[in-house]
Design a protein around this motif. Structure first.
Motif, PDB file in Angstrom:
ATOM      1  N   TYR A  93       0.820  -1.221   0.000  1.00 29.12           N
ATOM      2  CA  TYR A  93       0.000   0.000   0.000  1.00 29.12           C
ATOM      3  C   TYR A  93       0.853   1.270   0.000  1.00 29.12           C
ATOM      4  O   TYR A  93       0.854   2.054   0.946  1.00 29.12           O
ATOM      5  CB  TYR A  93      -0.958  -0.014   1.196  1.00 29.12           C
ATOM      6  N   PHE A  94       1.555   1.440  -1.101  1.00 33.34           N
ATOM      7  CA  PHE A  94       2.392   2.620  -1.300  1.00 33.34           C
ATOM      8  C   PHE A  94       2.186   3.085  -2.740  1.00 33.34           C
ATOM      9  O   PHE A  94       2.445   2.314  -3.675  1.00 33.34           O
ATOM     10  CB  PHE A  94       3.864   2.279  -1.069  1.00 33.34           C
ATOM     11  N   TYR A 204       0.152   0.303  -7.226  1.00 28.36           N
ATOM     12  CA  TYR A 204       0.844  -0.438  -6.179  1.00 28.36           C
ATOM     13  C   TYR A 204       1.703  -1.536  -6.798  1.00 28.36           C
ATOM     14  O   TYR A 204       1.455  -1.990  -7.917  1.00 28.36           O
ATOM     15  CB  TYR A 204      -0.149  -1.120  -5.233  1.00 28.36           C
ATOM     16  N   PHE A 205       2.683  -1.984  -6.032  1.00 22.93           N
ATOM     17  CA  PHE A 205       3.330  -3.256  -6.305  1.00 22.93           C
ATOM     18  C   PHE A 205       2.444  -4.353  -5.721  1.00 22.93           C
ATOM     19  O   PHE A 205       1.856  -4.190  -4.647  1.00 22.93           O
ATOM     20  CB  PHE A 205       4.709  -3.322  -5.656  1.00 22.93           C
ATOM     21  N   PHE A 206       2.367  -5.489  -6.421  1.00 20.15           N
ATOM     22  CA  PHE A 206       1.589  -6.637  -5.956  1.00 20.15           C
ATOM     23  C   PHE A 206       2.455  -7.890  -6.015  1.00 20.15           C
ATOM     24  O   PHE A 206       3.202  -8.096  -6.971  1.00 20.15           O
ATOM     25  CB  PHE A 206       0.353  -6.863  -6.834  1.00 20.15           C
ATOM     26  N   THR A 207       2.306  -8.733  -4.996  1.00 23.72           N
ATOM     27  CA  THR A 207       2.903 -10.054  -5.012  1.00 23.72           C
ATOM     28  C   THR A 207       1.776 -11.071  -4.805  1.00 23.72           C
ATOM     29  O   THR A 207       0.603 -10.685  -4.672  1.00 23.72           O
ATOM     30  CB  THR A 207       4.008 -10.182  -3.943  1.00 23.72           C
ATOM     31  N   ARG A 208       2.095 -12.355  -4.828  1.00 26.37           N
ATOM     32  CA  ARG A 208       1.025 -13.349  -4.764  1.00 26.37           C
ATOM     33  C   ARG A 208       0.386 -13.371  -3.376  1.00 26.37           C
ATOM     34  O   ARG A 208       1.006 -13.038  -2.365  1.00 26.37           O
ATOM     35  CB  ARG A 208       1.529 -14.734  -5.158  1.00 26.37           C
ATOM     36  N   LYS A 209      -0.860 -13.770  -3.352  1.00 18.75           N
ATOM     37  CA  LYS A 209      -1.628 -13.814  -2.111  1.00 18.75           C
ATOM     38  C   LYS A 209      -0.930 -14.729  -1.102  1.00 18.75           C
ATOM     39  O   LYS A 209      -0.466 -15.819  -1.440  1.00 18.75           O
ATOM     40  CB  LYS A 209      -3.038 -14.351  -2.382  1.00 18.75           C
ATOM     41  N   GLY A 210      -0.855 -14.261   0.131  1.00 20.97           N
ATOM     42  CA  GLY A 210      -0.199 -15.026   1.181  1.00 20.97           C
ATOM     43  C   GLY A 210       1.257 -14.675   1.364  1.00 20.97           C
ATOM     44  O   GLY A 210       1.875 -15.088   2.353  1.00 20.97           O
TER      45      GLY A 210
END
Length: 283
Positions: A93-94, A204-210
């Motif tokens: 959240y940036f 935002y940057f996103f990575t995989r859930k978890g």
């Protein structure tokens, strides 16, 4: 026995996924944009190495990128946020572009550069048709504000569709349109000089859930850079950002404010140090 135990512990430390992980990011090694630049700096400070799975590919679709993050082919992608993305992935959240992605300047045909000159409000804007990507968060935002959007699955097609008058204007983030116009000189496009469409829509940057631990570690690095002022310096050092702010002539544009009903409650609106402020002086 004690010596053997120490060797075993050392071996485990060296072979754990966290210690050995190479972070796979959505760009090429030659990409100098703000997103990969700040991501690489943050990862280096986190002690992470990184690689570029898309090194030899071009025009990767968003749907493929999302699937690659879900399957682990990529560790980080970046995109304008939406409720769906925040549910399906682990967001950082940036706001990478400090909110200027939601400050939209429009590409229009050069021989129709004044097509939006009469637009004073949202009702005026509804007389004209924008073009956008079919899966983009922008499309939902524009439609939720009553605009009828012409869509394409493929981003490059939109420039040719605009030239072919399939729609009237192509809204782009503040830092995007000039380089894009230059990329397609044969289409005789230009940047509209009259209006600014604005809504809150962070990238935002996103990575995989978890993968919450990695997302939080990246957030902490970016937050530290914002608080120290380093992030703002990187922001203004980016060629496209610099060009966008210098060329946009924001004070003379009519601003059309749109609502984004898809923002989640986790949007860091209260963190004013994360966001670009109109009239802000670079330093």
């Amino acid at each position: 026995m004690l010596k053997a135990s120490k060797c075993l512990l050392l071996l485990c430390a060296l072979t754990t996924p966290t210690a050995a992980q190479t972070i796979k990011i959505m760009s090429s090694s030659k990409d100098t944009g703000l997103e990969p630049t700040v991501l690489k700096i943050a990862l280096e400070r986190m002690g992470k190495s990184y690689s570029f799975p898309y090194e030899k590919d071009a025009d990767i679709s968003q749907s493929r990128t999302e699937n690659d993050v879900k399957t682990g082919e990529l560790d980080f992608m970046w995109a304008m946020t939406s409720e769906r993305l925040e549910k399906e992935f682990e967001p950082v959240y940036f706001p990478v572009f400090r909110g200027i992605l939601g400050m939209r300047l429009s590409i229009v045909k050069a021989n129709q550069k004044d097509i939006l000159s009469s637009v004073e409000n949202l009702n005026d804007l509804k007389r004209f048709v924008p073009g956008q990507g079919k899966t983009w968060a922008d499309t939902m935002i524009l439609e939720s504000n009553g605009l009828h959007v012409t869509k394409s699955h493929k981003y490059p097609n939109l420039f040719f569709m605009l030239e072919g008058e399939r729609f009237d204007y192509f809204p782009r983030g503040l830092f995007e349109p000039w380089a894009e116009v230059d990329k397609y000189p044969q289409l005789n496009l230009t940047v509209d000089p009259h209006i600014l469409i604005r809504y809150t829509a962070p990238m935002y940057f996103f990575t995989r859930k978890g993968n919450e631990e990695l997302a939080q570690a990246l957030f902490k690095e970016l937050e530290s850079m914002a608080l120290s002022g380093e992030y703002k310096s990187l922001f203004y050092a980016d060629d496209e950002v610099k060009q966008g702010i210098e060329k946009s002539n924001l004070k003379d544009r009519t601003m059309i404010q749109l609502e984004n009903p898809y923002l989640t409650e986790k949007t860091p609106l209260e963190r004013t140090e994360f966001w670009y402020q109109l009239g802000e002086v670079p330093h």
